[in-house]
Design a protein around this motif. Structure first.
Motif, PDB file in Angstrom:
ATOM      1  N   TYR A  11       7.014 -13.132 -45.154  1.00  0.00           N
ATOM      2  CA  TYR A  11       8.141 -12.217 -44.991  1.00  0.00           C
ATOM      3  C   TYR A  11       7.764 -11.107 -44.016  1.00  0.00           C
ATOM      4  N   THR A  12       8.665 -10.778 -43.117  1.00  0.00           N
ATOM      5  CA  THR A  12       8.420  -9.698 -42.169  1.00  0.00           C
ATOM      6  C   THR A  12       8.041  -8.415 -42.915  1.00  0.00           C
ATOM      7  N   GLY A  13       6.930  -7.828 -42.504  1.00  0.00           N
ATOM      8  CA  GLY A  13       6.503  -6.567 -43.071  1.00  0.00           C
ATOM      9  C   GLY A  13       5.708  -6.679 -44.356  1.00  0.00           C
ATOM     10  N   ALA A  14       5.580  -7.867 -44.922  1.00  0.00           N
ATOM     11  CA  ALA A  14       4.848  -7.995 -46.187  1.00  0.00           C
ATOM     12  C   ALA A  14       3.366  -7.706 -45.997  1.00  0.00           C
ATOM     13  N   CYS A  15       2.807  -8.136 -44.877  1.00  0.00           N
ATOM     14  CA  CYS A  15       1.398  -7.905 -44.574  1.00  0.00           C
ATOM     15  C   CYS A  15       1.165  -8.292 -43.115  1.00  0.00           C
ATOM     16  N   ASP A  16      -0.077  -8.246 -42.698  1.00  0.00           N
ATOM     17  CA  ASP A  16      -0.439  -8.614 -41.329  1.00  0.00           C
ATOM     18  C   ASP A  16      -0.754 -10.109 -41.295  1.00  0.00           C
ATOM     19  N   TYR A  17       0.113 -10.884 -40.649  1.00  0.00           N
ATOM     20  CA  TYR A  17      -0.079 -12.332 -40.555  1.00  0.00           C
ATOM     21  C   TYR A  17      -0.761 -12.747 -39.243  1.00  0.00           C
ATOM     22  N   ASP A  18      -1.089 -11.785 -38.389  1.00  0.00           N
ATOM     23  CA  ASP A  18      -1.641 -12.108 -37.072  1.00  0.00           C
ATOM     24  C   ASP A  18      -3.128 -12.461 -37.218  1.00  0.00           C
ATOM     25  N   GLN A  19      -3.484 -13.676 -36.890  1.00  0.00           N
ATOM     26  CA  GLN A  19      -4.850 -14.151 -37.073  1.00  0.00           C
ATOM     27  C   GLN A  19      -5.574 -14.280 -35.733  1.00  0.00           C
ATOM     28  N   ASP A  20      -6.884 -14.398 -35.817  1.00  0.00           N
ATOM     29  CA  ASP A  20      -7.686 -14.769 -34.656  1.00  0.00           C
ATOM     30  C   ASP A  20      -7.812 -16.284 -34.596  1.00  0.00           C
ATOM     31  N   LEU A  21      -8.127 -16.794 -33.420  1.00  0.00           N
ATOM     32  CA  LEU A  21      -8.302 -18.232 -33.261  1.00  0.00           C
ATOM     33  C   LEU A  21      -9.442 -18.736 -34.150  1.00  0.00           C
ATOM     34  N   ARG A  32     -10.431 -11.877 -30.711  1.00  0.00           N
ATOM     35  CA  ARG A  32      -9.908 -11.243 -29.508  1.00  0.00           C
ATOM     36  C   ARG A  32     -10.761 -10.044 -29.131  1.00  0.00           C
ATOM     37  N   PRO A  33     -10.763  -9.669 -27.853  1.00  0.00           N
ATOM     38  CA  PRO A  33     -11.525  -8.482 -27.446  1.00  0.00           C
ATOM     39  C   PRO A  33     -11.132  -7.270 -28.287  1.00  0.00           C
ATOM     40  N   GLY A  34     -12.152  -6.542 -28.749  1.00  0.00           N
ATOM     41  CA  GLY A  34     -11.890  -5.358 -29.553  1.00  0.00           C
ATOM     42  C   GLY A  34     -11.885  -5.610 -31.038  1.00  0.00           C
ATOM     43  N   GLN A  35     -11.816  -6.879 -31.463  1.00  0.00           N
ATOM     44  CA  GLN A  35     -11.846  -7.201 -32.887  1.00  0.00           C
ATOM     45  C   GLN A  35     -13.292  -7.273 -33.362  1.00  0.00           C
ATOM     46  N   GLY A  36     -13.551  -6.735 -34.537  1.00  0.00           N
ATOM     47  CA  GLY A  36     -14.894  -6.749 -35.079  1.00  0.00           C
ATOM     48  C   GLY A  36     -15.084  -7.866 -36.079  1.00  0.00           C
ATOM     49  N   GLY A  37     -16.312  -8.328 -36.213  1.00  0.00           N
ATOM     50  CA  GLY A  37     -16.628  -9.373 -37.178  1.00  0.00           C
ATOM     51  C   GLY A  37     -18.119  -9.601 -37.209  1.00  0.00           C
ATOM     52  N   ALA A  38     -18.607 -10.138 -38.316  1.00  0.00           N
ATOM     53  CA  ALA A  38     -20.040 -10.361 -38.464  1.00  0.00           C
ATOM     54  C   ALA A  38     -20.285 -11.730 -39.068  1.00  0.00           C
ATOM     55  N   ARG A  80     -22.668 -15.647 -38.648  1.00  0.00           N
ATOM     56  CA  ARG A  80     -22.921 -16.666 -37.632  1.00  0.00           C
ATOM     57  C   ARG A  80     -21.692 -17.500 -37.298  1.00  0.00           C
ATOM     58  N   PHE A  81     -20.653 -17.435 -38.133  1.00  0.00           N
ATOM     59  CA  PHE A  81     -19.444 -18.201 -37.853  1.00  0.00           C
ATOM     60  C   PHE A  81     -18.429 -17.423 -37.014  1.00  0.00           C
ATOM     61  N   VAL A  82     -18.765 -16.203 -36.614  1.00  0.00           N
ATOM     62  CA  VAL A  82     -17.827 -15.318 -35.904  1.00  0.00           C
ATOM     63  C   VAL A  82     -18.415 -14.923 -34.563  1.00  0.00           C
ATOM     64  N   ALA A  83     -17.564 -14.950 -33.511  1.00  0.00           N
ATOM     65  CA  ALA A  83     -17.992 -14.517 -32.179  1.00  0.00           C
ATOM     66  C   ALA A  83     -16.772 -14.027 -31.412  1.00  0.00           C
ATOM     67  N   GLN A  84     -17.022 -13.358 -30.304  1.00  0.00           N
ATOM     68  CA  GLN A  84     -15.940 -12.932 -29.422  1.00  0.00           C
ATOM     69  C   GLN A  84     -15.480 -14.116 -28.581  1.00  0.00           C
ATOM     70  N   ALA A  85     -14.174 -14.202 -28.393  1.00  0.00           N
ATOM     71  CA  ALA A  85     -13.607 -15.310 -27.632  1.00  0.00           C
ATOM     72  C   ALA A  85     -13.577 -15.008 -26.154  1.00  0.00           C
ATOM     73  N   ASP A  86     -13.582 -16.057 -25.364  1.00  0.00           N
ATOM     74  CA  ASP A  86     -13.231 -15.946 -23.964  1.00  0.00           C
ATOM     75  C   ASP A  86     -11.733 -15.647 -23.904  1.00  0.00           C
ATOM     76  N   PRO A  87     -11.301 -14.560 -23.251  1.00  0.00           N
ATOM     77  CA  PRO A  87      -9.867 -14.226 -23.214  1.00  0.00           C
ATOM     78  C   PRO A  87      -8.995 -15.357 -22.692  1.00  0.00           C
ATOM     79  N   GLU A  88      -9.588 -16.258 -21.890  1.00  0.00           N
ATOM     80  CA  GLU A  88      -8.795 -17.368 -21.356  1.00  0.00           C
ATOM     81  C   GLU A  88      -8.312 -18.300 -22.465  1.00  0.00           C
ATOM     82  N   LEU A  89      -9.025 -18.355 -23.592  1.00  0.00           N
ATOM     83  CA  LEU A  89      -8.569 -19.195 -24.695  1.00  0.00           C
ATOM     84  C   LEU A  89      -7.247 -18.687 -25.250  1.00  0.00           C
ATOM     85  N   TYR A  90      -7.125 -17.374 -25.393  1.00  0.00           N
ATOM     86  CA  TYR A  90      -5.871 -16.812 -25.886  1.00  0.00           C
ATOM     87  C   TYR A  90      -4.758 -16.990 -24.860  1.00  0.00           C
ATOM     88  N   ALA A  91      -5.100 -16.957 -23.599  1.00  0.00           N
ATOM     89  CA  ALA A  91      -4.098 -17.174 -22.553  1.00  0.00           C
ATOM     90  C   ALA A  91      -3.604 -18.615 -22.545  1.00  0.00           C
TER      91      ALA A  91
END
Length: 308
Positions: A106-116, A173-179, A181-192
């Motif tokens: 539902y719109t506004g219920a929570c943040d549904y935006d995920q990382d790849l 995505r650039p600017g997102q934090g995470g820790a 071994r299963f987490v890394a920063q993406a190449d921005p071209e993947l999101y594009a």
């Protein structure tokens, strides 16, 4: 159903988007019973349904698991078109449903935006394979229209990800934090390179557990999105699983589903097919007691020859 075309796209991209794959007329009975699981959009946004609080603050809180309170929605999870698609993509007529969820957002219920990310970490004890006979397929099934402002999944073609290693699994995505071994920063071209899975009710998105994808935000005013998330594997593939059905098999929802399902639908849940040596007078008598509304004639040895 252009299953051959779907198979080609799935093999090349790791996913295929099939708009309106389930005809509207075949969705009607399931959609009419959505209220047995979830509030309507108006009930949620007006605060008139006491179930509303459940969906706040957690993107996964809107998930119900199979068998559902609605038998019609349970039957839709193993609709003949869904089973035919799974069989074509997996190149195996004997497919097993290893996970099924109905999901309300539902719109506004929570943040549904995920990382790849890829789903394989909780769909297999191994890693994804492209070897025929060793693959699994997931499906998103839209129960209402899902335009871009109602949070359709976004997916990235294997063309851009085939050389990526199995670990890390989440690409931020650039600017997102995470820790970890299963987490890394993406190449921005993947999101594009993302492709939107937006489509009308009945759309099916089939993808591999090794396909990078992500959920997106709902922004439509007073919006709601209803969908199913299904997982299939060849019955012989033992390393891909998510739930065990036996733990649910004594519930009234399961018994209601079994009483209305076809032999092929039940085979997708682990029932031996007609003609299998399991079906004896002893087991048939027991099944008649366990499932009083199940027509056992398709499995009767007097009507089908034993296998092998």
């Amino acid at each position: 159903m252009d299953l051959a075309g779907a198979e080609r796209t799935w093999k090349s991209d790791g996913f295929v988007i099939l708009p309106g794959f389930l005809p509207a007329a075949e969705l009607t009975s399931a959609v009419q019973e959505l209220n047995l699981l979830f509030p309507s959009a108006d009930e949620f946004h007006d605060g008139t349904d006491p179930r509303r609080e459940r969906f706040l603050g957690d993107e996964f809180a809107g998930i119900d698991t199979f068998p559902f309170a609605s038998t019609e929605i349970s039957l839709l999870a193993v609709h003949h078109r869904i089973l035919a698609l799974a069989a074509a993509l997996l190149e195996d007529d004997d497919v097993h449903l290893y996970g099924a969820e109905a999901w309300a957002k539902y719109t506004g219920a929570c943040d549904y935006d995920q990382d790849l990310h890829r789903d394989y970490l909780n769909h297999t004890v191994l890693v994804p394979s492209t070897t025929p006979g060793c693959q699994q397929v997931e499906m998103f099934v839209f129960l209402n229209d899902v335009p871009d402002d109602l949070g359709p999944p976004h997916l990235v073609s294997r063309e851009h990800t085939a050389d990526l290693p199995a670990v890390p699994n989440w690409l931020l995505r650039p600017g997102q934090g995470g820790a970890g071994r299963f987490v890394a920063q993406a190449d921005p071209e993947l999101y594009a390179a993302e492709v939107s899975g937006a489509g009308p009710a009945g759309t099916v998105i089939a993808f591999e557990p090794g396909t990078f994808h992500r959920g997106t935000q709902l922004t439509a005013p007073r919006g709601a999105r209803y969908s199913m998330h299904l997982g299939f594997r060849p019955s012989s593939l033992q390393w891909g699983h998510r739930v065990g059905w036996a733990v649910k098999s004594y519930t009234s929802e399961w018994v209601d589903f079994v009483g209305r399902a076809t032999p092929r639908q039940l085979q997708a849940l682990g029932f031996p097919p007609p003609g299998h040596r399991y079906w004896t007078p002893e087991t048939l008598a027991g099944m008649a007691l366990r499932y009083p509304n199940l027509d056992l004639s398709p499995w009767s040895p007097t009507l089908s020859r034993p296998a092998g």
